[in-house]
Scaffold this motif. Structure first.
Motif, PDB file in Angstrom:
ATOM      1  N   SER A 203       0.861  -1.163   0.046  1.00  0.00           N
ATOM      2  CA  SER A 203       0.071   0.065   0.038  1.00  0.00           C
ATOM      3  C   SER A 203       0.702   1.211  -0.024  1.00  0.00           C
ATOM      4  O   SER A 203       0.549   2.141  -0.734  1.00  0.00           O
ATOM      5  CB  SER A 203      -0.995   0.317   1.318  1.00  0.00           C
ATOM      6  OG  SER A 203      -1.924  -1.139   1.252  1.00  0.00           O
TER       7      SER A 203
ATOM      8  N   ASP B 266      -5.705  -6.817  -1.248  1.00  0.00           N
ATOM      9  CA  ASP B 266      -6.198  -5.723  -1.767  1.00  0.00           C
ATOM     10  C   ASP B 266      -5.362  -4.469  -2.099  1.00  0.00           C
ATOM     11  O   ASP B 266      -5.543  -3.913  -3.124  1.00  0.00           O
ATOM     12  CB  ASP B 266      -6.746  -5.126  -0.420  1.00  0.00           C
ATOM     13  CG  ASP B 266      -8.078  -5.862  -0.070  1.00  0.00           C
ATOM     14  OD1 ASP B 266      -8.241  -6.901  -0.510  1.00  0.00           O
ATOM     15  OD2 ASP B 266      -9.013  -5.391   0.721  1.00  0.00           O
TER      16      ASP B 266
ATOM     17  N   PHE C 213      -4.805  -3.936  -6.002  1.00  0.00           N
ATOM     18  CA  PHE C 213      -6.064  -3.315  -6.495  1.00  0.00           C
ATOM     19  C   PHE C 213      -5.937  -1.824  -6.087  1.00  0.00           C
ATOM     20  O   PHE C 213      -6.186  -0.999  -7.087  1.00  0.00           O
ATOM     21  CB  PHE C 213      -7.335  -3.951  -6.233  1.00  0.00           C
ATOM     22  CG  PHE C 213      -7.349  -5.204  -6.809  1.00  0.00           C
ATOM     23  CD1 PHE C 213      -7.641  -5.553  -8.016  1.00  0.00           C
ATOM     24  CD2 PHE C 213      -6.958  -6.432  -5.976  1.00  0.00           C
ATOM     25  CE1 PHE C 213      -7.750  -6.929  -8.496  1.00  0.00           C
ATOM     26  CE2 PHE C 213      -6.989  -7.756  -6.568  1.00  0.00           C
ATOM     27  CZ  PHE C 213      -7.290  -7.864  -7.817  1.00  0.00           C
ATOM     28  N   GLU C 214      -5.412  -1.282  -4.992  1.00  0.00           N
ATOM     29  CA  GLU C 214      -5.217  -0.133  -4.677  1.00  0.00           C
ATOM     30  C   GLU C 214      -4.205   0.536  -5.636  1.00  0.00           C
ATOM     31  O   GLU C 214      -4.445   1.370  -6.108  1.00  0.00           O
ATOM     32  CB  GLU C 214      -4.771   0.075  -3.390  1.00  0.00           C
ATOM     33  CG  GLU C 214      -5.552   0.019  -2.135  1.00  0.00           C
ATOM     34  CD  GLU C 214      -4.631  -0.061  -0.824  1.00  0.00           C
ATOM     35  OE1 GLU C 214      -3.856   0.807  -0.596  1.00  0.00           O
ATOM     36  OE2 GLU C 214      -5.346  -0.854   0.307  1.00  0.00           O
TER      37      GLU C 214
ATOM     38  N   ASP D 141      -5.668   1.105  -8.843  1.00  0.00           N
ATOM     39  CA  ASP D 141      -6.580   2.074  -8.840  1.00  0.00           C
ATOM     40  C   ASP D 141      -5.806   3.571  -9.038  1.00  0.00           C
ATOM     41  O   ASP D 141      -6.237   4.695  -9.597  1.00  0.00           O
ATOM     42  CB  ASP D 141      -7.390   2.141  -7.815  1.00  0.00           C
ATOM     43  CG  ASP D 141      -8.476   1.098  -7.970  1.00  0.00           C
ATOM     44  OD1 ASP D 141      -8.619   0.573  -9.091  1.00  0.00           O
ATOM     45  OD2 ASP D 141      -9.162   0.823  -6.823  1.00  0.00           O
TER      46      ASP D 141
ATOM     47  N   VAL E 145      -8.746 -11.501  -1.410  1.00  0.00           N
ATOM     48  CA  VAL E 145      -8.988  -9.914  -1.194  1.00  0.00           C
ATOM     49  C   VAL E 145     -10.278  -9.780   0.035  1.00  0.00           C
ATOM     50  O   VAL E 145     -10.818 -10.928   0.154  1.00  0.00           O
ATOM     51  CB  VAL E 145      -9.363  -9.192  -2.366  1.00  0.00           C
ATOM     52  CG1 VAL E 145      -8.483  -8.871  -3.120  1.00  0.00           C
ATOM     53  CG2 VAL E 145     -10.612  -9.603  -3.081  1.00  0.00           C
TER      54      VAL E 145
ATOM     55  N   GLU F 271     -14.789  -6.231   0.810  1.00  0.00           N
ATOM     56  CA  GLU F 271     -14.966  -4.930   0.271  1.00  0.00           C
ATOM     57  C   GLU F 271     -14.300  -4.744  -0.805  1.00  0.00           C
ATOM     58  O   GLU F 271     -14.996  -4.239  -2.075  1.00  0.00           O
ATOM     59  CB  GLU F 271     -14.344  -3.740   1.339  1.00  0.00           C
ATOM     60  CG  GLU F 271     -14.796  -2.395   1.050  1.00  0.00           C
ATOM     61  CD  GLU F 271     -13.935  -1.376   1.729  1.00  0.00           C
ATOM     62  OE1 GLU F 271     -13.431  -1.764   3.023  1.00  0.00           O
ATOM     63  OE2 GLU F 271     -13.807  -0.308   1.460  1.00  0.00           O
ATOM     64  N   CYS F 272     -13.167  -5.384  -0.939  1.00  0.00           N
ATOM     65  CA  CYS F 272     -12.348  -5.225  -2.302  1.00  0.00           C
ATOM     66  C   CYS F 272     -12.906  -6.168  -3.322  1.00  0.00           C
ATOM     67  O   CYS F 272     -13.007  -5.946  -4.383  1.00  0.00           O
ATOM     68  CB  CYS F 272     -11.048  -5.566  -1.985  1.00  0.00           C
ATOM     69  SG  CYS F 272      -9.749  -5.506  -3.725  1.00  0.00           S
ATOM     70  N   SER F 273     -13.475  -7.302  -2.794  1.00  0.00           N
ATOM     71  CA  SER F 273     -14.040  -8.280  -3.657  1.00  0.00           C
ATOM     72  C   SER F 273     -15.298  -7.830  -4.290  1.00  0.00           C
ATOM     73  O   SER F 273     -15.655  -7.764  -5.670  1.00  0.00           O
ATOM     74  CB  SER F 273     -14.383  -9.593  -2.985  1.00  0.00           C
ATOM     75  OG  SER F 273     -15.295 -10.457  -3.578  1.00  0.00           O
TER      76      SER F 273
ATOM     77  N   LYS G 182     -15.823  -4.698  -4.836  1.00  0.00           N
ATOM     78  CA  LYS G 182     -15.376  -3.595  -5.833  1.00  0.00           C
ATOM     79  C   LYS G 182     -15.004  -4.123  -7.106  1.00  0.00           C
ATOM     80  O   LYS G 182     -15.299  -3.860  -8.215  1.00  0.00           O
ATOM     81  CB  LYS G 182     -14.236  -2.788  -5.208  1.00  0.00           C
ATOM     82  CG  LYS G 182     -13.958  -1.516  -6.182  1.00  0.00           C
ATOM     83  CD  LYS G 182     -12.944  -0.980  -5.395  1.00  0.00           C
ATOM     84  CE  LYS G 182     -11.377  -1.740  -5.696  1.00  0.00           C
ATOM     85  NZ  LYS G 182     -10.146  -1.103  -5.058  1.00  0.00           N
ATOM     86  N   ILE G 183     -14.192  -5.184  -7.012  1.00  0.00           N
ATOM     87  CA  ILE G 183     -13.328  -5.781  -8.342  1.00  0.00           C
ATOM     88  C   ILE G 183     -14.228  -6.515  -9.126  1.00  0.00           C
ATOM     89  O   ILE G 183     -14.226  -6.501 -10.467  1.00  0.00           O
ATOM     90  CB  ILE G 183     -12.122  -6.200  -8.077  1.00  0.00           C
ATOM     91  CG1 ILE G 183     -12.210  -7.418  -7.297  1.00  0.00           C
ATOM     92  CG2 ILE G 183     -10.950  -5.189  -7.156  1.00  0.00           C
ATOM     93  CD1 ILE G 183     -10.600  -8.171  -6.933  1.00  0.00           C
TER      94      ILE G 183
END
Lengths: 510, 510
Positions: B271, B290, B293-294, B297, B311, B314-316, B318-319
């Motif tokens: 991150s 996660d 994917f951050e 993005d 993930v 939340e991430c799941s 989203k993606i």
């Protein structure tokens, strides 16, 4: 003069004495030489000599060990600040263990990459032995390639020692390729032991050459004791194991390319192949010892690739007198290719290396006596064990009239972890620990590899630890007690060890 | 029904209950699933359930850890004989440490090869999750590839779980190639993170398929705590180090392909790249968390190759709602390719993994608590650390209110040896031990990584050992004493530790 085919070098020819003065205090030297083969025989020894009368301390990077007394004299005369990636000299070893010389024990395949990664070892002077120099001023090495291409690439200055004691028939046996620096590293296209991917010389920037000297000293000969009962037994266990692999269809009679470490045990193991069922063998190793040539002579071996040829005087006389007979069957590569993870995993090497000791869970110590004192170094054993098809480690079960057991509760230093070791073998027998949990490994190792004098004692340790639980049972307060007892009392033997017949033993049918 | 495009399979569709009865006592199962992603969600849990009422004990090989309570239930219900090559479940872990389940802790990149080498793990039944089945009856995996191709190749029977909870947009992200058995192993032609070398499906012998079941259960979500002060500090030290590498010309701003282990620390480190100077990054890793994917993005990351996507919920959400946005930027490979020595060394991976503890000489323990109890397993950390460009290991300097120091005199179990570790980092700081002798490493590690509360105590140990000599100074009788004291007294802290101001410290400018 005919060995130097590049005219501009001719006025750079000078005496070793003079050439050695091109080296300064605090210099970092990159020198040719791999297990005594192809090392600097005049300039580097002269640096050691200079240290007798002046303050000169250098860092020396080599391929592997150097020949004669070079490492000993450098150490004895206080000329060494740091040494890497390998050594095998008793005097130097003593200086390392006394904190007089810093030593970095490195996987032999990784030194060249290290030079590309960090700046702290920018080579001031490369000293490289050559059998001849090409018309373009490039170096044709002698009996080893080692790290020489990496050193000459990285060096400010290059000194070449043209050694006329080697026959010119060595020309053509080298295959040199310099791998590109990251992020541009390319595929290493070696798909067989005999794949050629480079040039038969080391391409250099000729402007870097500051001196050329002539020498006529041959390599210091390897001294290898003949196989004895123990090494013969080890060899037999390994051959029997491989035989079974063939019998049951997991390997063919030509096996997979063989690698063998240096020394008596590895040499004896390889010699054992002479009278075996195996045929059309190949080697993809780092050093070729006498046994390689025995295998050539017996018709068992088709091809051998390595980074050096290190043989006894007798073998040397034989092969260099008839080198054309062997020339088409062998190849010397830079050690970052002979020991490359990529090639070793692709070819599926069967690596056979010696251990100082191993433990009941399969961890191997290759380097340290009693966890503290450096012996020789890890060499290439890790390169092969980590990435090969089979990693075999061998040693005698006991030594010093039984005062030392080479199988211990916990190794005093770990060079090869339980994850990287497949087969352990002593004169007592062999343990194939692939796919086994730690408890299964312990029982198999105790049963097959440990000397009868230590079996009960080791089983007692294991049973006591087992009763306390844990995936890898240990009693941390006793795990290294065999070593401390050896240091204090001169033996690892505990006379009072009693075997407890616990269920565990029966359950696993020891 | 439209997810199964191969008509002959339609009459093989059945309930998980029935499919689970195709599995017999003593079977060896090869199951999909890698760090909770893409695992069997109905048939394997049903095997655990069966064990409640009948004698059934199986060996389970997977990609890595399984999701939900599958491993826990298998263990709890006594359904597991042997488990490999990874696990991360507290209940199973307990069974392993209690000797109820045999566990083989393996480099994740090597299980597929093991199946080609030894016969003892011939797979009876492969249970593989699929997002769909092609017109030829081939399997399109879900969120992981893992060892599934190796299992289906090696299996007698195959059970497929078609999971309709995953969007069909997953189709196309897989790149599956089965490597030939030795001696015919080919070059693995991956030259960039995004190189495609295989098919977007697992080619199988359709005759082996004995059952197909439908499921609709999503992957069990990863639970990752947010970065805290310690993990943020670790991340900053690593970014600062990499920044310096770029500043001084050893790396470019796009660095080299990144690998990061699983969990909070690794995720926090990655991150950290979001707000860094680095750009056009790539990943060649085993798990995408996660943070990957951050990074997508934020525009920092160009491409990511791995073996699984694990993930948070939340991430799941989203993606998978916008998977087409990510699809062209990632690739899932079999784990013997994501973790291949050949590719890792060629691409020059920067590997970032977490340690349980490390010692003053740079040896790392990734697996064992107090040398005996298995935590999770080595996973892929060894695959990357052994062969990458940079191997970084991170952990907090202390834990349990300071009762545990994660830097110790000697690790209680060695997973990564001094030869394979480049960078060590805690929230205190970072030590770059490349090219350093053991004594130099010890002083740097004590200075940079150790918590102030333990610095004097560790220096005392080192100085006492140093005075006794040896390349790697140790007092074997005390080397593991911090661990034994923790076990006996609940803390590693020795209140009486006194710092001896010896010359050594001054000499090396600690």
């Amino acid at each position: 003069m005919e060995r130097i085919k590049y005219a501009p070098y001719l006025d750079k020819i000078q005496t070793p004495e003079k050439a050695a003065f091109l080296i300064n205090d605090k210099d970092i030297l990159g020198v040719s030489g791999f297990t005594k083969a192809g090392d600097s025989k005049s300039v580097l020894p002269m640096v050691a000599k200079r240290a007798l009368t002046e303050d000169i301390k250098v860092t020396v990077l080599s391929g592997a060990s150097l020949g004669y007394d070079t490492d000993a004299d450098l150490a004895k005369n206080g000329a060494l600040y740091k040494r890497m990636p390998f050594q095998a000299d008793p005097t130097l070893r003593k200086s390392i263990n006394n904190h007089e010389v810093l030593y970095v024990d490195q996987h032999l395949g990784q030194t060249a990459d290290m030079l590309q990664k960090i700046d702290s070892f920018k080579i001031d002077v490369a000293i490289i032995e050559a059998v001849a120099i090409t018309e373009d001023g490039y170096i044709i090495p002698t009996t080893s390639v080692g790290n020489s291409p990496a050193f000459t690439d990285n060096a400010d200055k290059i000194i070449i020692e043209v050694n006329t004691s080697f026959p010119e028939s060595l020309i053509g046996i080298h295959d040199v390729k310099t791998l590109k620096k990251q992020p541009n590293r390319e595929v290493i296209p070696v798909v067989n032991s005999d794949t050629r991917i480079g040039d038969p010389f080391i391409k250099i920037d000729t402007d870097k050459v500051v001196a050329i000297v002539y020498t006529q000293v041959p390599d210091s000969p390897a001294v290898i004791s003949a196989p004895d009962d123990k090494t013969k037994a080890i060899s037999k266990h390994i051959l029997d194991f491989l035989d079974k692999e063939v019998e049951e269809g997991r390997l063919t009679e030509s096996l997979l390319p063989l690698q063998a470490g240096i020394g008596k045990t590895a040499n004896a193991i390889l010699s054992g192949f002479t009278n075996s069922r195996f045929k059309n063998l190949t080697m993809y190793s780092e050093v070729l010892q006498d046994s390689t040539f025995e295998l050539f002579d017996s018709g068992k071996l088709l091809f051998a690739s390595a980074s050096s040829i290190t043989v006894t005087e007798e073998c040397s006389n034989k092969i260099f007198a008839n080198f054309e007979d062997y020339k088409e069957k062998l190849l010397l590569r830079p050690q970052n290719i002979s020991n490359a993870a990529e090639v070793i995993s692709r070819l599926g090497i069967i690596g056979i290396n010696t251990a100082i000791e191993f433990d009941i869970y399969g961890n191997v110590n290759s380097t340290h006596i009693l966890g503290t004192n450096m012996m020789n170094g890890i060499g290439g054993s890790g390169d092969f064990a980590r990435n090969g098809y089979l990693s075999i480690f061998a040693c005698p079960s006991i030594s010093k009239e039984g005062k030392i057991s080479h199988i211990v509760p916990m190794v005093s230093h770990t060079d090869h972890t339980e994850h990287d070791v497949d087969i352990l073998v002593t004169e007592q027998g062999l343990a194939d620990i692939r796919g086994l949990a730690p408890i299964e490994r312990a029982l198999l190792i105790i049963k097959n590899c440990v000397h009868p004098d230590y079996r009960t004692q080791l089983l007692s340790y294991f049973e006591e630890a087992y009763a306390l639980g844990g995936h890898t049972p240990h009693i941390l307060s006793k795990a290294l007690s065999w070593h401390t007892q050896l240091k204090m009392e001169g033996t690892m033997k505990i006379e009072t060890a009693v075997k407890n017949e616990k269920n565990i033993v029966m359950a696993y049918e020891l």
